[in-house]
Write an enzyme that holds these catalytic residues in place. Structure first.
Site, PDB file in Angstrom:
ATOM      1  N   TYR A 150      -7.267   7.594   6.215  1.00 37.97           N
ATOM      2  CA  TYR A 150      -8.471   6.755   6.163  1.00 37.97           C
ATOM      3  C   TYR A 150      -9.176   6.680   7.517  1.00 37.97           C
ATOM      4  CZ  TYR A 150      -7.468   4.893   1.469  1.00 37.97           C
ATOM      5  OH  TYR A 150      -7.263   4.761   0.123  1.00 37.97           O
ATOM      6  N   CYS A 172       0.854  -1.178   0.000  1.00 34.49           N
ATOM      7  CA  CYS A 172       0.000   0.000   0.000  1.00 34.49           C
ATOM      8  C   CYS A 172       0.892   1.232   0.000  1.00 34.49           C
ATOM      9  CB  CYS A 172      -0.860  -0.006   1.263  1.00 34.49           C
ATOM     10  SG  CYS A 172      -1.886   1.468   1.419  1.00 34.49           S
ATOM     11  N   HIS A 223      -5.060   0.338   5.503  1.00 36.33           N
ATOM     12  CA  HIS A 223      -5.952   1.498   5.513  1.00 36.33           C
ATOM     13  C   HIS A 223      -6.547   1.726   6.906  1.00 36.33           C
ATOM     14  CE1 HIS A 223      -6.486   1.670   0.844  1.00 36.33           C
ATOM     15  NE2 HIS A 223      -5.221   1.679   1.230  1.00 36.33           N
TER      16      HIS A 223
HETATM   17  C1  G6P Z   1      -4.262   5.259  -1.780  1.00 35.92           C
HETATM   18  C2  G6P Z   1      -4.340   3.856  -1.325  1.00 35.92           C
HETATM   19  C3  G6P Z   1      -4.507   2.909  -2.474  1.00 35.92           C
HETATM   20  C4  G6P Z   1      -5.699   3.316  -3.309  1.00 35.92           C
HETATM   21  C5  G6P Z   1      -5.587   4.753  -3.725  1.00 35.92           C
HETATM   22  C6  G6P Z   1      -6.889   5.199  -4.335  1.00 35.92           C
HETATM   23  O1  G6P Z   1      -3.049   5.470  -2.388  1.00 35.92           O
HETATM   24  O2  G6P Z   1      -3.211   3.462  -0.594  1.00 35.92           O
HETATM   25  O3  G6P Z   1      -4.702   1.622  -1.959  1.00 35.92           O
HETATM   26  O4  G6P Z   1      -5.778   2.498  -4.448  1.00 35.92           O
HETATM   27  O5  G6P Z   1      -5.306   5.593  -2.661  1.00 35.92           O
HETATM   28  O6  G6P Z   1      -6.658   6.307  -5.123  1.00 35.92           O
HETATM   29  P1  G6P Z   1      -7.694   6.717  -6.272  1.00 35.92           P
HETATM   30  O7  G6P Z   1      -6.978   7.755  -7.040  1.00 35.92           O
HETATM   31  O8  G6P Z   1      -7.967   5.454  -7.058  1.00 35.92           O
HETATM   32  O9  G6P Z   1      -8.919   7.184  -5.576  1.00 35.92           O
HETATM   33 MN    MN Z   2      -3.590   1.335  -0.175  1.00 39.61          MN
END
Ligand code: G6P
Ligand code: MN
Length: 432
Positions: free
Chosen positions: A252, A168, A198
């Site tokens: 989160y 992540c 998260h």
């Molecule tokens: C963060 C999380 C990821 C997730 C992303 C979503 O970086 O760690 O797990 O995929 O946010 O970002 P987005 O641009 O897809 O909303």
């Molecule tokens: Mn993530």
């Protein structure tokens, strides 16, 4: 030779990943990089794959980039398999987010109901990938970025023999924020991380080896250095609460601590700008227009508007730590194995771990502080039930998973959300 295979190769994140491999080529000499996607993703695969090929050519490296829909051919003799796939693409995400919001419940990709639904679609696909890997590259590592990463990693640990780590960008983004506040390099920052994907909290924050935890928490309370992943709205936690918590929570956590405000914000945002999934669908569309430009030979700045910006720093440095037997400390999703006695040994947690050729060796931190213990344990119960539901397709288990989640206000609503979810996701749920 070093063969890396990426499932979901047609994702807009591919330039991020290839950029990470190019920058680390000296320590991680990837000879073959295979981008794999399904037939429905082939057009995107060609566009982003061609950019990846231009980037490698520009760098002048002897790395071949293969684009294919033939998963078997790709997996044969792979050393590392990475995933960044999205079952049902952005359309499915949009439903995941929009349906709970109708009932005044958080609609988010990985947290709460959305994470449950994404897991139901994703776990069968990842376990099917593991079956192929068990046949074609049983010793390869599976580095999973597909969300919900912690839940998916636990399912793989429970139901396959493949070696895996879940990754992540969250912890790294927290460390980058600390580095920014102290005007030092990312490598000068260390923090201990507790919790689940998260759902992490950092303490023992050190800058160049000096503990700055109390000082940093005070800066957070005063509104400096608030961790801002690009995908999470900027609604600050109250200073008194931050001081009382005394830990640095990932953004989160605001979904839990500011439940009302964040749901209200999401509802409003979805009415004005669309759900986050609608926004990312548009960002993706624009990114692919940019990728099509034959002059482009590097990862474009515009990628930074995605929450996963810089995820390759996490992915590539962990792969390198395994490959080079580095014995370095990284934050990963892996089996608890005593990191904390407050979660099951076989639960996947997000924790600091020493990484070497054998994989992750979690660093024990002991009991979870009581102020965060209950939340983490309840979300873990949700995760366990979510995995069981994804594997069995059992309706009652699915209903319980949604019902025990701390953000579910009523079991009546849980039932309604579940029924709507199952109806729109039919094509992706062979197990139900
Ligand atoms: C963060 C999380 C990821 C997730 C992303 C979503 O970086 O760690 O797990 O995929 O946010 O970002 P987005 O641009 O897809 O909303
Ligand atoms: Mn993530």
């Amino acid at each position: 030779t070093l063969k890396i295979v990426t499932l979901g190769g047609g994702s807009g994140y591919t330039p991020e990943l290839i950029d990470g491999f190019i920058r680390r080529y000296a320590e991680l000499p990837v000879s073959e990089f295979w981008l794999v996607d399904i037939a429905a993703g082939e057009e995107k695969l060609k566009i982003v794959g061609a950019l990846a090929q231009r980037m490698v050519k520009k760098a002048g490296l002897p790395m071949t980039v293969h684009l294919t829909t033939d998963r078997e051919a790709a997996l044969r003799n792979a050393d590392f398999v990475t995933t960044q796939l999205r079952v049902g693409q952005q359309e499915a995400r949009i439903h995941d987010e929009a349906i709970p919001l109708k009932y005044g419940v958080l609609g988010q990709e990985t947290t709460g109901a959305g994470g449950f639904m994404k897991a139901q679609r994703t776990i069968p696909v990842l376990l099917d990938l593991c079956r192929d890997m068990e046949r074609l590259c049983p010793d390869a590592w599976l580095i999973n970025f597909t969300n919900p990463a912690g839940i998916v990693t636990e399912a793989i640990e429970k139901y396959s023999s493949i070696k895996t780590l879940g990754i992540c960008s969250g912890a790294n983004s927290m460390m980058m924020d600390i580095a920014k506040v102290y005007d030092v390099g990312r490598e000068d920052v260390y923090a201990r991380v507790m919790g689940l994907n998260h759902l992490i909290f950092a303490d023992q924050i050190a800058v160049k080896g000096h503990d700055v935890t109390a000082e940093f928490i005070e800066k957070l309370a005063q509104g400096n250095g608030q961790n801002q992943l690009k995908n999470i709205p900027d609604t600050g936690l109250p200073p008194a609460f931050i001081r009382a918590l005394g830990l640095y929570p990932l953004s989160y956590l605001k979904y839990f601590y500011l439940q009302r405000e964040m749901v209200a914000h999401s509802v409003k945002d979805s009415q004005t700008h669309g759900t986050r999934g609608e926004q990312t669908r548009e960002i993706e569309r624009q990114l692919f227009e940019i990728y099509k430009n034959p002059q482009l030979e590097s990862k474009p700045k515009e990628l930074e508007s995605r929450g996963g910006a810089y995820y390759s720093d996490t992915a590539c440095s962990i792969i390198s730590a395994i490959y080079n037997n580095k014995q370095e400390i990284h934050v990963v999703n892996t089996l608890n194995r005593g990191a904390t006695p407050d979660l099951d040994e076989n639960s996947v947690v997000e924790t600091n771990a020493m990484i070497d050729r054998q994989g992750a060796h979690p660093l024990a931190y002991g009991r979870l502080p009581v102020k965060i213990r209950g939340l983490i344990q309840s979300v873990k119960a949700f995760e366990e039930l979510t995995i069981e539901a994804a594997v069995t397709g059992d309706y009652s288990t699915a209903l319980m998973a949604l019902s025990v989640h701390p953000l579910m206000p009523s079991v009546n609503i849980a039932e309604k959300i579940l029924d709507e979810y199952l109806a729109v996701n039919r094509p992706f749920l062979p197990q139900y």
